[in-house]
Motif scaffolding. Structure first.
Motif, mmCIF file in Angstrom:
data_model
loop_
_atom_site.group_PDB
_atom_site.id
_atom_site.type_symbol
_atom_site.label_atom_id
_atom_site.label_comp_id
_atom_site.label_asym_id
_atom_site.label_seq_id
_atom_site.Cartn_x
_atom_site.Cartn_y
_atom_site.Cartn_z
ATOM 1 N N LEU A 207 0.855 -1.176 0.000
ATOM 2 C CA LEU A 207 0.000 0.000 0.000
ATOM 3 C C LEU A 207 0.894 1.229 0.000
ATOM 4 C CD1 LEU A 207 -1.833 -2.304 1.298
ATOM 5 C CD2 LEU A 207 -3.085 -0.425 2.381
ATOM 6 N N SER A 208 0.633 2.155 -0.893
ATOM 7 C CA SER A 208 1.406 3.384 -0.987
ATOM 8 C C SER A 208 0.516 4.562 -0.616
ATOM 9 C CB SER A 208 1.942 3.553 -2.407
ATOM 10 O OG SER A 208 0.867 3.793 -3.305
ATOM 11 N N GLN A 209 1.068 5.778 -0.723
ATOM 12 C CA GLN A 209 0.271 6.954 -0.396
ATOM 13 C C GLN A 209 -0.920 7.083 -1.333
ATOM 14 O OE1 GLN A 209 3.934 9.392 -1.211
ATOM 15 N NE2 GLN A 209 2.426 10.836 -1.989
ATOM 16 N N ARG A 210 -0.836 6.506 -2.529
ATOM 17 C CA ARG A 210 -1.977 6.551 -3.443
ATOM 18 C C ARG A 210 -3.193 5.878 -2.808
ATOM 19 N NH1 ARG A 210 -1.308 4.067 -9.373
ATOM 20 N NH2 ARG A 210 0.066 5.898 -9.489
ATOM 21 N N GLU A 211 -2.987 4.695 -2.205
ATOM 22 C CA GLU A 211 -4.107 3.996 -1.568
ATOM 23 C C GLU A 211 -4.560 4.690 -0.285
ATOM 24 O OE1 GLU A 211 -2.425 1.579 -4.493
ATOM 25 O OE2 GLU A 211 -1.339 2.234 -2.675
ATOM 26 N N LEU A 212 -3.642 5.405 0.369
ATOM 27 C CA LEU A 212 -3.983 6.060 1.631
ATOM 28 C C LEU A 212 -4.608 7.433 1.441
ATOM 29 C CD1 LEU A 212 -0.827 5.130 3.732
ATOM 30 C CD2 LEU A 212 -3.075 4.059 3.806
ATOM 31 N N HIS A 213 -4.547 7.986 0.222
ATOM 32 C CA HIS A 213 -5.183 9.279 -0.031
ATOM 33 C C HIS A 213 -6.664 9.235 0.324
ATOM 34 C CE1 HIS A 213 -2.026 10.901 -3.086
ATOM 35 N NE2 HIS A 213 -1.928 11.521 -1.942
ATOM 36 N N LEU A 214 -7.165 10.331 0.870
ATOM 37 C CA LEU A 214 -8.602 10.449 1.128
ATOM 38 C C LEU A 214 -9.335 10.808 -0.160
ATOM 39 C CD1 LEU A 214 -8.664 12.517 4.454
ATOM 40 C CD2 LEU A 214 -8.819 10.041 4.193
ATOM 41 N N SER A 215 -10.485 10.192 -0.346
ATOM 42 C CA SER A 215 -11.365 10.625 -1.423
ATOM 43 C C SER A 215 -12.094 11.891 -0.976
ATOM 44 C CB SER A 215 -12.382 9.530 -1.751
ATOM 45 O OG SER A 215 -13.273 9.358 -0.659
ATOM 46 N N VAL A 216 -12.809 12.516 -1.898
ATOM 47 C CA VAL A 216 -13.593 13.706 -1.531
ATOM 48 C C VAL A 216 -14.614 13.338 -0.465
ATOM 49 C CG1 VAL A 216 -15.247 15.416 -2.369
ATOM 50 C CG2 VAL A 216 -13.261 14.802 -3.777
ATOM 51 N N GLY A 217 -15.248 12.186 -0.624
ATOM 52 C CA GLY A 217 -16.222 11.746 0.382
ATOM 53 C C GLY A 217 -15.588 11.513 1.739
ATOM 54 N N ASP A 218 -14.368 10.904 1.740
ATOM 55 C CA ASP A 218 -13.662 10.691 3.006
ATOM 56 C C ASP A 218 -13.342 12.020 3.676
ATOM 57 O OD1 ASP A 218 -13.590 7.915 2.657
ATOM 58 O OD2 ASP A 218 -11.667 7.983 1.596
ATOM 59 N N ALA A 219 -12.861 12.998 2.891
ATOM 60 C CA ALA A 219 -12.512 14.303 3.448
ATOM 61 C C ALA A 219 -13.739 14.999 4.020
ATOM 62 C CB ALA A 219 -11.862 15.167 2.372
ATOM 63 N N ARG A 220 -14.866 14.900 3.300
ATOM 64 C CA ARG A 220 -16.099 15.519 3.787
ATOM 65 C C ARG A 220 -16.536 14.872 5.112
ATOM 66 N NH1 ARG A 220 -18.838 15.095 -0.559
ATOM 67 N NH2 ARG A 220 -18.613 17.241 -1.281
ATOM 68 N N GLN A 221 -16.444 13.546 5.175
ATOM 69 C CA GLN A 221 -16.817 12.840 6.398
ATOM 70 C C GLN A 221 -15.912 13.228 7.562
ATOM 71 O OE1 GLN A 221 -16.895 8.568 5.964
ATOM 72 N NE2 GLN A 221 -16.949 8.214 8.179
ATOM 73 N N LEU A 222 -14.605 13.347 7.289
ATOM 74 C CA LEU A 222 -13.657 13.714 8.326
ATOM 75 C C LEU A 222 -13.937 15.118 8.855
ATOM 76 C CD1 LEU A 222 -11.100 12.941 9.899
ATOM 77 C CD2 LEU A 222 -9.753 13.920 8.037
ATOM 78 N N MET A 223 -14.202 16.068 7.949
ATOM 79 C CA MET A 223 -14.512 17.429 8.376
ATOM 80 C C MET A 223 -15.809 17.470 9.184
ATOM 81 S SD MET A 223 -12.069 19.452 7.317
ATOM 82 C CE MET A 223 -11.033 18.067 7.824
ATOM 83 N N ALA A 224 -16.807 16.724 8.722
ATOM 84 C CA ALA A 224 -18.091 16.721 9.413
ATOM 85 C C ALA A 224 -17.959 16.163 10.830
ATOM 86 C CB ALA A 224 -19.109 15.906 8.615
ATOM 87 N N SER A 225 -17.069 15.159 11.005
ATOM 88 C CA SER A 225 -16.886 14.578 12.344
ATOM 89 C C SER A 225 -16.288 15.590 13.309
ATOM 90 C CB SER A 225 -15.991 13.340 12.259
ATOM 91 O OG SER A 225 -14.648 13.693 11.956
ATOM 92 N N GLN A 226 -15.634 16.640 12.777
ATOM 93 C CA GLN A 226 -15.062 17.695 13.607
ATOM 94 C C GLN A 226 -15.934 18.945 13.649
ATOM 95 O OE1 GLN A 226 -12.256 16.977 15.353
ATOM 96 N NE2 GLN A 226 -12.483 14.937 14.424
ATOM 97 N N GLY A 227 -17.168 18.813 13.118
ATOM 98 C CA GLY A 227 -18.096 19.934 13.140
ATOM 99 C C GLY A 227 -17.813 20.975 12.086
ATOM 100 N N VAL A 228 -17.067 20.625 11.049
ATOM 101 C CA VAL A 228 -16.733 21.557 9.978
ATOM 102 C C VAL A 228 -17.531 21.179 8.745
ATOM 103 C CG1 VAL A 228 -14.910 22.495 8.508
ATOM 104 C CG2 VAL A 228 -14.420 21.909 10.905
ATOM 105 N N VAL A 229 -18.312 22.107 8.241
ATOM 106 C CA VAL A 229 -19.121 21.867 7.037
ATOM 107 C C VAL A 229 -18.577 22.758 5.931
ATOM 108 C CG1 VAL A 229 -21.404 21.919 6.016
ATOM 109 C CG2 VAL A 229 -21.136 21.253 8.402
ATOM 110 N N LEU A 230 -18.149 22.156 4.831
ATOM 111 C CA LEU A 230 -17.592 22.910 3.722
ATOM 112 C C LEU A 230 -18.499 22.795 2.508
ATOM 113 C CD1 LEU A 230 -13.853 21.734 3.969
ATOM 114 C CD2 LEU A 230 -14.857 23.818 4.882
ATOM 115 N N SER A 231 -18.463 23.809 1.695
ATOM 116 C CA SER A 231 -19.202 23.762 0.429
ATOM 117 C C SER A 231 -18.450 22.856 -0.556
ATOM 118 C CB SER A 231 -19.331 25.160 -0.162
ATOM 119 O OG SER A 231 -18.063 25.643 -0.560
#
Length: 240
Positions: A213-237
């Motif tokens: 597994l390289s950094q390519r597989e570990l990169h967050l998708s847009v959905g992953d990033a949105r979920q991560l931000m939402a878990s911290q109470g951050v809502v982005l457009s």
């Protein structure tokens, strides 16, 4: 006298077991335990599903720069394995383990966390070694002999932050020996910031025996990033 969980460095052997530049010291129990998962950690079903592939390969390499979640992923894998009662050993490495004697001491202790009798002869040989550049095969041989006799079921060894010790030629030789002599029941999972190059990795890669597994597989998708931000109470457009 250094002790940890029944493992002991005898005072008269301390100066010979450890490098002359490395003072005798106790083994640290927390280095043998995966870091606890933090609340709100992002679960990656795609990466979790790769655990079934880890079970099929003798070696798994998770290689990426700092901050890509390598340790978190390994901790999640360990948690999943422990829920199935699979034997799991963990070793977090730092610069102190670039001394071969300390590396071998921690490696033996990691295996003893699942089987206390395993590695007793290796520890005896290590305690009496006078030159680790010369004597490490005796220790590694005794350890691998026990591994072949005492690991009848699928077992996992996790080595985190391997880049901390990769500048040691002797440790590279020790790991090469372990990969060659380990029983098929042992699966080794390595996290590091750069790919290790010691033998027999090239041959194992050619034979399809490594999961990488390289950094390519570990990169967050847009959905992953949105979920991560939402878990911290951050809502982005979407534009953000």
């Amino acid at each position: 006298m250094g002790t940890c969980g029944g493992i002991m460095l005898q005072p008269q052997a301390a100066s010979t077991v450890l490098s002359s530049a490395q003072p005798a010291q106790s083994l640290l129990p927390l280095k043998l335990t995966p870091p606890p998962l933090r609340d709100g950690v992002l679960l990656r079903p795609d990466l979790q599903a790769l655990l079934s592939e880890v079970r099929l390969h003798p070696l798994t390499l998770v290689i990426a720069p700092a901050g890509y979640g390598k340790t978190t992923l390994l901790s999640q894998w360990v948690s999943d394995l422990q829920r199935t009662n699979a034997p799991v050993c963990w070793l977090s490495l730092d610069r102190g383990e670039r001394y071969p004697a300390m590396f071998l001491a921690y490696l033996i202790r990691a295996f003893q966390s699942i089987e206390p009798q395993l590695g007793q002869e290796a520890w005896r040989v290590l305690s009496g070694a006078s030159n680790m550049q010369r004597d490490w095969p005796l220790v590694a041989g005794a350890l691998c002999s026990d591994l072949q006799r005492m690991l009848p079921t699928t077992t996992f060894l996790f080595l985190d932050d391997l880049q901390q010790v990769m500048d040691s030629a002797v440790i590279g030789q020790i790991l090469s020996y372990l990969l060659r002599a380990a029983p098929p029941t042992l699966h080794i999972v390595v996290a590091a910031r750069r790919t290790p190059t010691f033998a027999p990795i090239s041959r194992m890669r050619t034979e399809g025996r490594i999961l990488e597994l390289s950094q390519r597989e570990l990169h967050l998708s847009v959905g992953d990033a949105r979920q991560l931000m939402a878990s911290q109470g951050v809502v982005l457009s979407d534009a953000d």
